[in-house]
Every structure is written in C-alpha cells, then in structure tokens.
Design a protein around this motif. Structure first.
Motif: not given
Length: 659
Positions: A439-457
C-alpha cells in the motif's frame, strides 16, 4: 479340388468368400518375396481418383524411399517423421498399411487425432486403396457383402491381417487391442489432456504392441510450437536424419533450408524499387560456394540426394522433410515465396507457414523476430525516473505465493510507453505486513527531471493463486484509488474477450465484490505486437513503442518472451492463445499485461492521453509540485522496514484530470 463355378450353390457370395480364403491359405504356405516398403509401393501401389490429381501406378520421390525403407528395416523399431505438407507423407502411411496387410500380414492400429479423423481417413484413403490396388482387393473380399467383420473403423482380411482405426480422443478405443504395427498420425493434433483417465495416447498405443518382438512404431506429424510439440520431442530422441542434396554446380552436399534475411544462403528472391518481393525470381543460394540454383535443378538434386543421420542410432530413425524438397507443382519455390510474403506480418498466418510449409516448430521467427538480446540492446538512459513524455502511470501487480511483483509503466501520446519501475515485495502474504508495504509503495510519487510528480492513476492486481480473498479485501478498500482486482480469461468457446470488459465492472461497487475479467490473450497480442515496433529516431515520438531503462536485465526480457502463440480449435473455429513455455518464468509479461489493462480501464472511463498530454504541456501545474528538499524513496521490498506515509498533496480525482 476347389470348385471354380457357383452353379448349384445356394449362396454364391458365401462360396466365393470361402473359396478365396482357401486359395490364400495355399498361397501363404510359400514365404513372401523379400521386398522393402519402397519396392512394394512402386510395384503394387495405385493412386486413386479420390485422393490424387493423377491416377495410376505410384512412383516415389527419392526422399520418400528412405522413409519407407526405414519402416521395413529389421534394425529399426521406431520411426518419427517431422514434416510439412506437400511431401507425400499420407501416401507413405497408406503404403505402410497396404504392405502389412498384403505382403507381411499383421494386425495394424492407426491412431488419428479424433474419431472423426479416423473415420474420414478410412473412407477417403483406405477404402479407395483397397478397391484400386489389386494385391489388396484380392484379400478384401466382396465390399458389398454384409459382414460384421468389415466396418469403417475395423476391417478383417482373408489372409489373417486386420486393421483398426481409433481416435486419440477416445480412451476406450485402445482397449482390447493387440497389434504389431502402430501408426500415429498427426500426433501434434492429439488432445493435450491425453486419453482421459487412461493416460497419454502414444503410451497407450505403444503398449498395445508389447507382445511383438518385431513390432513397428511410426509417428508422423506437422509440428506446432517449440517445446510443446510431440513430434519434435520424438524426433529429438531419434537419430535425426536430414536429406542432403548435391549442388548441381559445385557438387557439395547440403540440407535445403529456407534461409531468411539474416543468412547468406537458402531460398532468396529479388525486390522491386519499392522493396516489394518478386516471387517469380525465387532461386536458391548454395551455402558452400554461393552457387545460384534454379528450381528446375531440384528434380536432379532430389534424385541424387541421401538421408544422413545427425545423431547416434539406437533403433529409432527420425526424418525431417519440408516443402522445399517437394516436386509437386504447387510447391515450387516461387509459390513458397509468395506464401511467405502474404503471411510474414500476421502472427497466426506466419505460424501456419512455419509449421505446414517449413515443417518446423514455431518460435516467432519472422523477419521481425524478437530475442532477449535484441530487446536489451534497446535499453536507454532516462534523464529522470519519469521521462518527459509520460502523462499517466499505471501499475501491474502479479501475486505469487511469497511475493508481489510490480511493473510501473508511464504512458504518453498514442500509448507510447516507458517502463519506470520493476520491483519485488517479499513476505508472508497470509500476514498483513507485506500488504502494508504494498500500500505504501503504491502511494509513492514518481517525479520528472523538473521535480514535478505523478501518483499512480490506476493499477490491476492479479487475484488468482492462493491469496484470492486477501487480494479482494485489499482492492475493495482502495477502489477510490482505482486499484482493481482482476482475473484473466484466456478464451471461452474459441472466442477472444476484449482486454477490458465492455460492461460496467462490478468491482467498482463495494457490495457484491467481484474481480474484473480481462481478455489476457488480446492484451498479450497488443504487448507482443508493440515489442516488434522499431525504435524511433532520437526526439521523435513513436505510437505504441515500448521504452526500457538500462536497469532491465536479460532475465526481465526473457520473461517478456516466455510465452508462445498456439493455434487451437473449438467449435470448428481456429483461434490463438498464449501458453507459457516449459521452464520459463513469465511474471514480467503478466505485470506488463496488467499495467496495460489498467490503462485500458482508464480509457474506458474516458481518459484521453493525447488531450491530457496537451494539458500537461500547457499547464504543468496540474502535476504535483517539486519538493522543497531532495527526497529519497523508501526501500519497501523486504520485511521489517518502518513505513512512513509520503507527505504528498491530496490525490486528485480522475474527473479533475480528465479534459
């Protein structure tokens, strides 16, 4: 003295049969003339109008002689023939039956894939042969007489020989049979499950001959999928004979091969200015000296050819023969090339060509053949964990007995994709601890080179295996985060299901929880097709292309290629399914399929990747902001880690992200 007329006889038909039996008993006192099977066939066999374009006396090709004579060789107990279509194998099988009925009277068993096939073989091959071949018609008796010993699947002959035909799908067909000659036809078409509770059909058939010291076992078939093919297994256990023919120019002997674009020899053809193949220009390139060989040279090459064993002989003779050797008009090299050009880009048709024209097992060896090495060579160095082209991230989760395997995929315009993470979370899945880490893994934020991030959709999680209820409980509590429990449906009644069900998924409500049923065959078709897409030029987009980071190893790509397409039949319809190769792990493929299915679920809900890409490009603030301080991801793979919830902005609903 035997009466030769029927005058005064009450039942002329019965007298005719009785007198015939007496004559054959007298004839059988003399030992038969020594004849090999090829000698018998060329002396006695007749081609019937029902099965041959040309009728009259049979005349063999030289490569057929070697196969036939191995069957009557006293040193050979078993013969295996891995072959293509158009090489005359059915006629060889007919001649085996004819020889052991008339010349060396024996009990014979012919095993076809199905009972219907056995009946068809009897009607279309055996009956015309018995009628038109004189030495067989003499021992058959009156075909119009009502005789309980003569049925479609069982035939008794005047000289004591008998013939039984069974289907491999009929367990009872093997019972109460004892035969010296056992002929297995098209063994790769036998039911995979065997003959019911009785066991494997080939083992059952062989057992029927155990009391004969001079028994003969013959297996023949067009092969199917490498590693699953029965005839390939049997051929590999033999002395593996190949037919060597001399080059008409340099005289060097060689095995005829299809060749292909990566080999300098084999069947070749010219192309026009547009790169289209020209079948009429087909020729053969000698592998020894590069001589150009024309199809008109083939008859002389075959006539002077010879079978050579490529493995030790232990009583088991094996033969491989394919259409390139055939002297039939419709198997000319130009026609083989035309067939290949027609099917090379279609996986189902390409497999049919490889099996039925080349007589080889299928390994997806088209012009765009895949290999672990080729895929690994395409790996790239990402500028960040999420490349700039990504606009949405989905995960596929494969549930194993003691671990979760996860593949995170970033999706961009036209479904171009980037593999951004492949991790394993280990633990006892009957306890809550690994589920908390997941559950914690799936809550992580994944980031681009500019630092802006995605959560899992969205994510799709496999609910098969031994932890189904735990998966249901986990996903039920996370439906709002679009963590979907799924179950794969391969095929039902020969029909292929779509990747994502067209009806509203029942698992979107918390009552009456059910997994989402995925059409995994359709998903694997799509994944496999995308692996064939050529790498784009630097900076150029490529619809559907799959990118991989340098962290992926050969084992990962081996798992992506761990399944092969298999042709099956249901309800009279041919269809393809994907089956795992023996000894190969396939978790990476399953995870990628589930990640793709999660994207399909989002598309079903209304996501438009290209529009989202435009919005993110124009309004990057739609993404999560860059952190004030550099952050480091937790390693959640092994038990014992102290889980800290990420300090992230509130998760946006899908409706906020849709255009």
């Amino acid at each position: 003295m035997i009466q030769t007329t029927t005058e005064g006889i009450a039942n002329p038909t019965a007298w005719h049969n009785f007198s015939g039996e007496l004559l054959f008993r007298r004839t059988n006192i003399r030992p038969p003339e020594p004849l090999s099977l090829s000698e018998w066939a060329n002396r006695h066999a007749v081609l019937s109008k029902e099965t041959s374009a040309q009728t009259g006396r049979f005349r063999s090709f030289a490569y057929q002689d070697g196969i036939m004579d191995a069957i009557t060789d006293p040193a050979v107990t078993q013969v295996s023939v891995m072959k293509s279509a158009r090489v005359g194998y059915t006629k060889i099988l007919d001649h085996v039956v004819g020889y052991y009925l008339s010349h060396d009277p024996s009990p014979i068993l012919v095993v076809q894939p199905r009972v219907e096939d056995a009946e068809d073989y009897s009607k279309t091959e055996i009956v015309p042969m018995l009628r038109d071949t004189p030495v067989l018609s003499e021992i058959t008796g009156d075909p119009k007489a009502k005789d309980s010993n003569q049925t479609i699947l069982k035939k008794q002959f005047m000289n004591g020989a008998n013939l039984t035909l069974v289907g491999a799908n009929s367990p009872g067909g093997f019972r109460r049979i004892t035969c010296r000659i056992i002929l297995f036809d098209e063994v790769d078409g036998y039911p995979v499950a065997g003959a019911g509770m009785d066991g494997d059909q080939i083992a059952l058939g062989v057992k029927r001959s155990e009391t004969f010291w001079n028994r003969k076992i013959v297996l023949g078939s067009t092969p199917t999928v490498k590693g699953l093919s029965r005839i390939e297994k049997s051929y590999n256990e033999s002395d593996q004979r190949k037919y060597f023919v001399p080059c008409p120019q340099c005289g060097e002997f060689q095995v005829l091969e299809w060749g292909g674009p990566d080999t300098p020899y084999g069947i070749k053809w010219e192309k026009d200015e547009n790169g289209n193949g020209l079948p009429d220009t087909a020729y053969y390139v000698c592998r020894h000296t590069g001589c150009l060989i024309h199809h008109s040279d083939l008859p002389g090459m075959v006539k002077r050819g010879e079978w050579r064993a490529t493995a030790p002989f232990h009583g088991h003779a094996g033969f491989h023969i394919w259409s390139g050797y055939s002297l039939h008009t419709n198997a000319a090299w130009k026609y083989l090339v035309a067939e290949w050009l027609r099917v090379k880009d279609d996986p189902l048709m390409r497999q049919t060509f490889i099996n039925t024209t080349l007589g080889e097992t299928y390994e997806d060896r088209g012009e765009k053949a895949l290999s672990e090495k080729k895929l690994a060579e395409r790996c790239e160095v990402y500028p960040a964990e999420v490349p700039d082209g990504v606009v949405a991230i989905t995960f596929g989760i494969d549930t194993q007995d003691g671990r979760f395997e996860l593949d995170g995929v970033g999706w961009g315009r036209n479904e171009e994709s980037w593999s951004i993470a492949y991790d394993v979370i280990e633990g006892d899945l009957e306890t809550d601890e690994p589920w908390r880490r997941l559950d914690a893994y799936l809550k992580q934020i994944w980031r681009r080179a500019d630092g802006r991030g995605f959560t899992i959709m969205a994510a799709c999680m496999d609910s098969g295996g031994h932890h189904t209820q735990k998966v249901y409980e986990f996903c039920k509590e996370r439906l709002g985060r679009r963590i979907w429990a799924i179950k794969g449906e391969s095929a039902r009644g020969g029909k292929r299901s779509p990747v994502w069900p067209t009806k509203k998924p029942t698992s979107r409500t918390k009552s009456q929880f059910r997994p989402i049923i995925l059409g995994v065959n359709a998903a694997k078709d799509s994944v496999r097709a995308r692996l064939h897409i050529e790498p784009p030029k630097p900076g150029q987009p490529a619809a559907g292309y799959m990118h991989f980071p340098v962290e992926r190893d050969l084992n990962y790509f081996s798992q992506l290629l761990a399944e092969r397409s298999v042709v099956k039949t249901a309800g009279g319809q041919r269809y393809r399914v994907w089956e795992q190769l023996p000894g190969r792990a396939n978790e990476a493929l399953d995870c990628r399929v589930y990640a793709y299915a999660a994207l399909c679920g989002l598309l079903y809900l209304g996501l438009k990747l290209n529009v989202m890409a435009d919005n993110i490009s124009e309004h990057p603030d739609k993404l999560l902001p860059a952190p004030a301080q550099p952050e480091e991801k937790q390693n959640l793979q092994m038990p014992g880690v102290v889980i800290t919830e990420p300090d992230a902005a509130p998760r946006k609903r899908l409706s906020q992200l849709l255009p």
